[in-house]
Design a protein around this motif. Structure first.
Motif, PDB file in Angstrom:
ATOM      1  N   PHE A  63       0.841  -1.199   0.000  1.00 45.01           N
ATOM      2  CA  PHE A  63       0.000   0.000   0.000  1.00 45.01           C
ATOM      3  C   PHE A  63       0.875   1.247   0.000  1.00 45.01           C
ATOM      4  O   PHE A  63       1.827   1.357   0.771  1.00 45.01           O
ATOM      5  CB  PHE A  63      -0.888   0.050   1.249  1.00 45.01           C
ATOM      6  N   ILE A  92      -8.225  10.252  14.278  1.00 43.86           N
ATOM      7  CA  ILE A  92      -6.922  10.399  14.906  1.00 43.86           C
ATOM      8  C   ILE A  92      -7.110  11.085  16.251  1.00 43.86           C
ATOM      9  O   ILE A  92      -7.935  11.988  16.392  1.00 43.86           O
ATOM     10  CB  ILE A  92      -5.972  11.220  13.996  1.00 43.86           C
ATOM     11  N   PHE A  97      -4.854   5.885   1.947  1.00 44.24           N
ATOM     12  CA  PHE A  97      -4.205   4.719   1.371  1.00 44.24           C
ATOM     13  C   PHE A  97      -4.710   4.468  -0.043  1.00 44.24           C
ATOM     14  O   PHE A  97      -5.897   4.660  -0.340  1.00 44.24           O
ATOM     15  CB  PHE A  97      -4.506   3.466   2.214  1.00 44.24           C
ATOM     16  N   GLY A  98      -3.813   4.015  -0.910  1.00 44.88           N
ATOM     17  CA  GLY A  98      -4.232   3.529  -2.212  1.00 44.88           C
ATOM     18  C   GLY A  98      -4.834   2.144  -2.085  1.00 44.88           C
ATOM     19  O   GLY A  98      -4.829   1.558  -0.994  1.00 44.88           O
ATOM     20  N   TYR A 140      -8.095   2.831  11.875  1.00 49.48           N
ATOM     21  CA  TYR A 140      -8.465   2.536  10.496  1.00 49.48           C
ATOM     22  C   TYR A 140      -9.347   1.296  10.477  1.00 49.48           C
ATOM     23  O   TYR A 140      -9.250   0.430  11.342  1.00 49.48           O
ATOM     24  CB  TYR A 140      -7.215   2.255   9.645  1.00 49.48           C
ATOM     25  N   PHE A 144      -9.304   5.528   6.835  1.00 49.71           N
ATOM     26  CA  PHE A 144      -9.120   6.308   8.054  1.00 49.71           C
ATOM     27  C   PHE A 144     -10.447   6.517   8.777  1.00 49.71           C
ATOM     28  O   PHE A 144     -11.465   6.840   8.158  1.00 49.71           O
ATOM     29  CB  PHE A 144      -8.516   7.665   7.669  1.00 49.71           C
ATOM     30  N   GLU A 203      -4.571  12.617   8.805  1.00 52.71           N
ATOM     31  CA  GLU A 203      -5.146  11.442   8.166  1.00 52.71           C
ATOM     32  C   GLU A 203      -4.315  10.985   6.984  1.00 52.71           C
ATOM     33  O   GLU A 203      -3.993  11.772   6.090  1.00 52.71           O
ATOM     34  CB  GLU A 203      -6.555  11.795   7.693  1.00 52.71           C
ATOM     35  N   HIS A 215      -4.064   6.476  15.677  1.00 49.72           N
ATOM     36  CA  HIS A 215      -4.913   6.548  14.484  1.00 49.72           C
ATOM     37  C   HIS A 215      -5.721   5.258  14.413  1.00 49.72           C
ATOM     38  O   HIS A 215      -5.189   4.178  14.672  1.00 49.72           O
ATOM     39  CB  HIS A 215      -4.059   6.650  13.220  1.00 49.72           C
ATOM     40  N   PHE A 270      -7.768  -1.549  12.777  1.00 48.64           N
ATOM     41  CA  PHE A 270      -6.368  -1.422  13.167  1.00 48.64           C
ATOM     42  C   PHE A 270      -6.156  -0.104  13.898  1.00 48.64           C
ATOM     43  O   PHE A 270      -6.670   0.932  13.474  1.00 48.64           O
ATOM     44  CB  PHE A 270      -5.451  -1.415  11.943  1.00 48.64           C
ATOM     45  N   ALA A 318      -8.232  -1.351   0.810  1.00 47.50           N
ATOM     46  CA  ALA A 318      -7.251  -0.563   1.548  1.00 47.50           C
ATOM     47  C   ALA A 318      -7.814  -0.142   2.899  1.00 47.50           C
ATOM     48  O   ALA A 318      -9.026  -0.001   3.065  1.00 47.50           O
ATOM     49  CB  ALA A 318      -6.880   0.683   0.740  1.00 47.50           C
ATOM     50  N   PRO A 319      -6.948   0.087   3.876  1.00 52.00           N
ATOM     51  CA  PRO A 319      -7.425   0.643   5.149  1.00 52.00           C
ATOM     52  C   PRO A 319      -8.036   2.027   4.927  1.00 52.00           C
ATOM     53  O   PRO A 319      -7.529   2.812   4.133  1.00 52.00           O
ATOM     54  CB  PRO A 319      -6.149   0.742   5.994  1.00 52.00           C
ATOM     55  N   GLN A 336     -10.442  -1.791   7.754  1.00 48.93           N
ATOM     56  CA  GLN A 336     -10.116  -2.409   6.478  1.00 48.93           C
ATOM     57  C   GLN A 336     -11.109  -3.525   6.175  1.00 48.93           C
ATOM     58  O   GLN A 336     -11.269  -4.457   6.963  1.00 48.93           O
ATOM     59  CB  GLN A 336      -8.689  -2.979   6.507  1.00 48.93           C
TER      60      GLN A 336
END
Lengths: 112, 111
Positions: A91, B47, A103-104, B34, B44, A100, B32, B87, B41-42, B36
């Protein structure tokens, strides 16, 4: 909505070959990252990049790995001589300052 | 050193609540969170930067206890869309850009 794009989505390579994974971070972001995730496991930090140089790297990021920002938009991860254990989802992420991280969608690398 | 998440997995019925914990043996600058989904992808969630800070995102909120080096994620009135692996990522200092992720908590919400 701006997004991080990664290519290719899936790469199959033979052990010992070099691969380059490509990422286009969000245009006004300043910090870029590569993470990897072995199937079913946690997301692992590889490297962070700011101001055209590596800011931090993990123990995983050894001499076979390198990163580059060859132009104003692309951010690449090169693995020089791939091993079976390099098989993972890679990633790319980017953010402004320390907020923040976006992510790809990832590149699934399969080393055979 | 990676943070420790608990529980490893949890199954909820729609409408139930859950708490996911994240603890570190090191002092933290930020935490942070996240989510998934499988094969994606994770994404957000939030935070937390200050000790004791709580933040909210729809029916998901989190707290950060700086003294205990812990953060908790609260999911209330869970929906099917909450399913995924959560996560926590910890940042050790203001000058460190590295996020160290825990192993994740797999949350399954069933009808």
């Amino acid at each position: 909505e701006p997004e991080v794009t990664q290519t290719p989505s899936h790469q199959v390579t033979q052990m010992g070959q070099e691969v380059i994974l490509r990422c286009v971070p969000i245009s006004n972001h300043l910090y870029f990252y590569w993470y990897r995730q072995i199937l079913g496991q946690k997301v692992e930090f590889l490297v962070s990049f700011y101001n055209n140089e590596i800011s931090e790297k993990s123990e995983i990021f050894d001499d076979q790995f390198s990163v580059e920002r060859p132009d104003g938009s692309n951010f690449t991860l090169k693995i020089r001589s791939t091993k079976l254990e390099d098989s993972a989802m890679y990633f790319c992420a980017s953010n402004q300052l320390l907020g923040e991280a976006f992510f790809g969608q990832g590149t699934r690398l399969t080393v055979v | 050193q990676q943070p420790v998440q608990s529980p490893q997995a949890v199954i909820l019925r729609e409408g139930e609540d859950a708490v996911i914990n994240c603890s570190s043996s090191k002092a933290l600058y930020s935490v942070h969170w996240y989510r998934q989904k499988h094969g994606e992808a994770p994404v957000f969630l939030m935070i937390l930067l200050k000790g004791g800070e709580q933040k909210g995102h729809e029916k998901i909120s989190a707290s950060f206890n700086e003294k205990k080096q812990q953060s908790s994620l609260y999911l209330t009135a869970s929906q099917l869309s909450y399913s995924g692996t959560y996560f926590c990522g910890t940042q050790a200092g203001a000058g460190s850009y590295q996020l160290t992720f825990g192993k994740g908590t797999k949350l399954s919400v069933i009808p």
